[in-house]
Design an enzyme around this catalytic site. Structure first.
Site, short mmCIF file in Angstrom:
data_model
loop_
_atom_site.label_atom_id
_atom_site.label_comp_id
_atom_site.label_asym_id
_atom_site.label_seq_id
_atom_site.Cartn_x
_atom_site.Cartn_y
_atom_site.Cartn_z
N ARG A 1 0.81 -1.22 0.00
CA ARG A 1 0.00 0.00 0.00
C ARG A 1 0.85 1.28 0.00
O ARG A 1 0.34 2.37 -0.17
CB ARG A 1 -0.95 -0.01 1.22
N GLN B 1 11.15 -14.33 7.16
CA GLN B 1 9.86 -15.02 7.00
C GLN B 1 9.57 -15.09 5.50
O GLN B 1 9.42 -14.07 4.85
CB GLN B 1 8.74 -14.22 7.70
N THR C 1 0.25 -11.99 9.96
CA THR C 1 0.93 -11.66 11.24
C THR C 1 1.03 -12.89 12.15
O THR C 1 2.02 -13.04 12.89
CB THR C 1 0.19 -10.52 11.96
N ASN D 1 33.27 41.62 10.10
CA ASN D 1 32.07 42.09 9.41
C ASN D 1 32.16 41.68 7.94
O ASN D 1 33.10 42.06 7.24
CB ASN D 1 31.94 43.61 9.52
N TYR E 1 34.89 26.55 -4.68
CA TYR E 1 34.88 25.39 -5.56
C TYR E 1 35.39 25.79 -6.94
O TYR E 1 34.87 26.72 -7.56
CB TYR E 1 33.45 24.86 -5.65
C1 UD1 Z 1 -2.83 -5.28 11.71
C2 UD1 Z 1 -3.84 -6.02 12.59
C3 UD1 Z 1 -4.99 -5.09 12.92
C4 UD1 Z 1 -4.46 -3.83 13.60
C5 UD1 Z 1 -3.39 -3.16 12.75
C6 UD1 Z 1 -2.73 -2.07 13.54
C7 UD1 Z 1 -3.74 -8.38 12.01
C8 UD1 Z 1 -4.41 -9.49 11.30
N1 UD1 Z 1 -4.33 -7.20 11.90
O1 UD1 Z 1 -3.44 -5.00 10.48
O2 UD1 Z 1 -5.93 -5.75 13.77
O3 UD1 Z 1 -5.51 -2.94 13.89
O4 UD1 Z 1 -2.37 -4.10 12.38
O5 UD1 Z 1 -1.83 -1.32 12.79
O6 UD1 Z 1 -2.75 -8.62 12.65
N2 UD1 Z 1 3.88 -8.62 8.78
C9 UD1 Z 1 4.83 -9.60 8.76
N3 UD1 Z 1 4.55 -10.78 8.10
C10 UD1 Z 1 3.37 -11.00 7.51
C11 UD1 Z 1 2.38 -10.00 7.53
C12 UD1 Z 1 2.67 -8.80 8.19
O7 UD1 Z 1 5.94 -9.44 9.28
O8 UD1 Z 1 3.20 -12.11 6.95
C13 UD1 Z 1 4.19 -7.35 9.47
C14 UD1 Z 1 4.13 -6.13 8.56
O9 UD1 Z 1 5.39 -5.87 7.98
C15 UD1 Z 1 3.68 -5.05 9.52
C16 UD1 Z 1 2.90 -5.77 10.60
O10 UD1 Z 1 3.23 -7.13 10.48
O11 UD1 Z 1 4.79 -4.40 10.13
C17 UD1 Z 1 1.38 -5.60 10.43
O12 UD1 Z 1 0.98 -6.08 9.16
P1 UD1 Z 1 -0.05 -5.29 8.26
O13 UD1 Z 1 -0.28 -6.06 7.02
O14 UD1 Z 1 0.34 -3.87 8.14
O15 UD1 Z 1 -1.37 -5.41 9.18
P2 UD1 Z 1 -2.63 -4.46 9.17
O16 UD1 Z 1 -3.46 -4.76 7.99
O17 UD1 Z 1 -2.23 -3.07 9.38
CA CA Z 2 -0.23 -2.00 9.38
#
Ligand code: UD1
Ligand code: CA
Length: 431
Positions: free
Chosen positions: A17, A73, A79, A358, A368
C-alpha cells in the site's frame, strides 16, 4: 534490565500500500526510518534480545543495521504466520515473555509497552488498544462485561462490531502459555492469512487470562500503511515536538509552521518566528532568535545568535556566541566566531571566520573550482567590503580591510587594506 523479555518486531510484510520499491519500514518518519523508531523505543525497555522479522527481498537491510538480529519469513502469510515462523527459530523459555511490535507502528512510546510488560507478568496475553471514533481500518477489540472476547478485522466485522470504538494497535505481549497456542491459528478468513489477532479468541477458549492496556492517545498507536498515513504520522510527531518545546519555554508566534527533528536540542529563552525548518542534528543555545523562513540542518548555534529571516544554515556550520546571520545568507561547513556578522546576501562555505568580523553584503567565498573545495580563512576584526569574491584558498589577515567590489585571490596580511577595483571613469553624456 528486563532479563526475561524478548521483543519481536514484525517487518516482513510487503508494504504494497506504500506504492514504493523501498521496504515500508525503511521509509523515514522525521529523522529516521520507522524501523529505527521502533527499535529505539524497544531498547528503552532493556530487553534480553530484540529480533526483527523481514522478508527475503529485504536482506540488504541487515547490512544497514549490522548490530540487530534479523530473521527471515518467507513467504509472508500474515501476522500469525510471522509469529509462528519466529517461534520455529527462537526458543522462548517458560519464564520468558515475548512482546510483539509492528515495524509500521513508529509512534509507539515507551510508557505503553512498559505497561504491557508489567501486565504480562500477571496475565497470559496483553493487548494494546486505543479508542478511536470513526475507525475505518483497525481491528476491533470485542469485549463483554466479563472480559475480552476476540479481535475482528475491520473489513470482516459486522455492522454492530464496527460501532465498537476500541481498536487493536496490533502490539501484544505473550507469556509462554499463550505462545504455545499460536500454532492453532488458522487461515479461514477473507484474506486467507494467519491473523495473529485470532490468538485472542483461542486464548479465551483455553481459559487464559487476557488483559487490555489502553493507550491514552490513539496517536501513539498509529499504523502506517500508506504514504498518506506516513504524512499523518509525521504531523503527529511534529505536534509532539512543538508541544515539548512550548513546555520547555521556547517562544513561538505560530508553532504550527515550525518543523523540528526528533533530535533537535534547544536552550533557554529562544524565540522562533513562523516558517522555520530545523533538520536533524541541530543544537541551539540560549537567547537565540531564529527569524522567519530560515532552514537549518546539522549545525551548532551558540548563545545569543540571530539567524534570518531567509537564512540557510547547512551541515557543518558552527555559529559562536553573538553571531548574526541575516537575510539571504547561506553558511556551509564553516565556523564563525564570537560577535561576527554576515548580515546580507552572502555565501560562506568551507570558511573559518574569526571574532568580530564584518562581512559586507553580497560577499561570496568562491570555494569550488570545479574539482576541489578550498578554504577561506578570515581572521579577527577583518572587514570585508560589499560584493567581494574571496577566491579560496585564501587568508585574510587580522584587522585587515577588503575594499568593496574586490576579487581577492591572494592572501591579505594583517592590518592591510586590499582592493582590486577598476578605476572609475566619468564622461559627459551625449544628449
Ligand atoms: C494489523 C492487525 C490489525 C491492527 C493493525 C494495527 C492483524 C491481522 N491485523 O493490520 O488488527 O488494527 O495491524 O496497525 O494482525 N507482517 C509480517 N509478516 C506477515 C504480515 C505482516 O511481518 O506475513 C508485518 C508487517 O510488515 C507489519 C505488521 O506485520 O509491520 C502488520 O501487518 P499489516 O499487514 O500492516 O497489518 P494491518 O493490515 O495493518
Ligand atoms: Ca499495518
Amino acid at each position: 534490565m528486563a532479563n526475561n523479555l524478548k521483543i519481536l518486531i514484525l517487518a516482513a510484510g510487503k508494504g504494497t500500500r506504500m506504492n514504493s520499491s523501498l521496504p515500508k519500514v525503511l521509509h523515514h518518519l522525521n529523522d529516521k526510518s520507522m524501523l529505527e523508531h521502533v527499535l529505539e523505543q524497544s531498547k528503552l525497555l532493556k530487553p534480553k534480545k530484540i529480533f526483527v522479522l523481514i522478508n527475503k527481498e529485504m536482506r540488504f537491510v541487515t547490512k544497514l543495521f549490522p548490530k540487530e538480529n534479523f530473521l527471515i519469513q518467507q513467504p509472508q502469510l500474515g501476522t500469525g504466520h510471522a509469529v509462528m515462523t519466529f517461534l520455529n527459530k527462537v526458543k522462548i523459555s517458560d519464564n520468558e515473555k515475548l512482546l510483539v511490535l509492528y515495524g509500521d507502528n513508529p509512534l509507539i512510546e515507551k510508557k505503553d509497552i512498559q505497561l504491557m510488560f508489567e501486565k504480562i507478568k500477571k496475565n497470559n496475553l496483553v493487548l494494546l488498544g486505543f479508542k478511536k471514533i470513526n475507525n475505518q481500518s483497525y481491528g476491533i477489540i470485542v469485549k463483554n462485561n466479563k472480559g475480552i472476547d476476540k479481535i475482528v478485522e475491520f473489513k470482516e466485522a459486522s455492522k454492530k462490531e464496527r460501532k465498537i470504538n476500541i481498536c487493536n494497535s496490533g502490539m501484544m505481549a505473550f507469556d509462554n502459555k499463550a505462545l504455545k497456542l499460536i500454532k492453532n491459528i488458522k487461515n479461514n478468513n477473507k484474506k486467507k492469512e494467519y491473523y495473529l489477532t485470532d490468538i485472542v479468541e483461542i486464548s479465551k477458549k483455553n481459559g487464559l487470562k487476557i488483559n487490555l492496556v489502553l493507550s491514552d492517545s490513539e496517536k501513539n498507536a498509529v499504523g502506517v500503511n500508506s504514504q498518506i498515513e506516513l504524512i499523518e504520522a509525521e504531523q503527529i510527531m511534529q505536534e509532539r515536538l512543538r508541544k515539548k518545546f512550548i513546555k520547555q519555554g521556547v517562544k513561538f508566534i505560530d508553532p504550527n509552521t515550525v518543523y523540528f527533528s526528533s533530535d533537535t536540542k534547544i536552550g533557554k529563552n529562544v524565540k522562533i518566528e513562523p516558517f522555520v525548518v530545523i533538520g536533524k542534528k541541530v543544537k541551539i543555545g540560549d537567547n537565540v532568535v531564529i527569524k522567519s523562513f530560515s532552514h537549518i540542518e546539522e549545525a551548532v548555534i551558540k548563545n545569543k545568535v540571530e539567524i534570518g529571516p531567509f537564512a540557510r544554515i547547512r551541515p557543518g556550520s558552527n555559529l559562536e556566541e553573538g553571531v548574526k546571520i541575516g537575510n539571504f545568507v547561506e553558511v556551509k561547513k564553516s565556523k564563525i566566531e564570537k560577535g561576527s556578522k554576515v548580515n546580507h546576501l552572502s555565501y560562506i562555505g568551507d570558511a573559518s571566520i574569526g571574532k568580530n568580523v564584518n562581512i559586507g553584503a553580497g560577499t561570496i567565498t568562491c570555494n569550488y573550482d570545479g574539482k576541489n573545495k578550498s578554504k577561506t580563512i578570515i581572521k579577527d576584526n577583518a572587514f570585508i567590503g560589499s560584493n567581494t569574491s574571496l577566491i579560496a584558498p585564501v587568508i585574510i589577515g587580522k584587522n585587515s580591510l577588503v575594499g568593496a567590489g574586490s576579487s581577492i585571490s591572494k592572501n591579505v596580511k594583517d592590518n592591510n587594506l586590499a582592493l582590486t577595483r577598476a578605476v572609475q571613469k566619468s564622461f559627459k553624456k551625449n544628449k
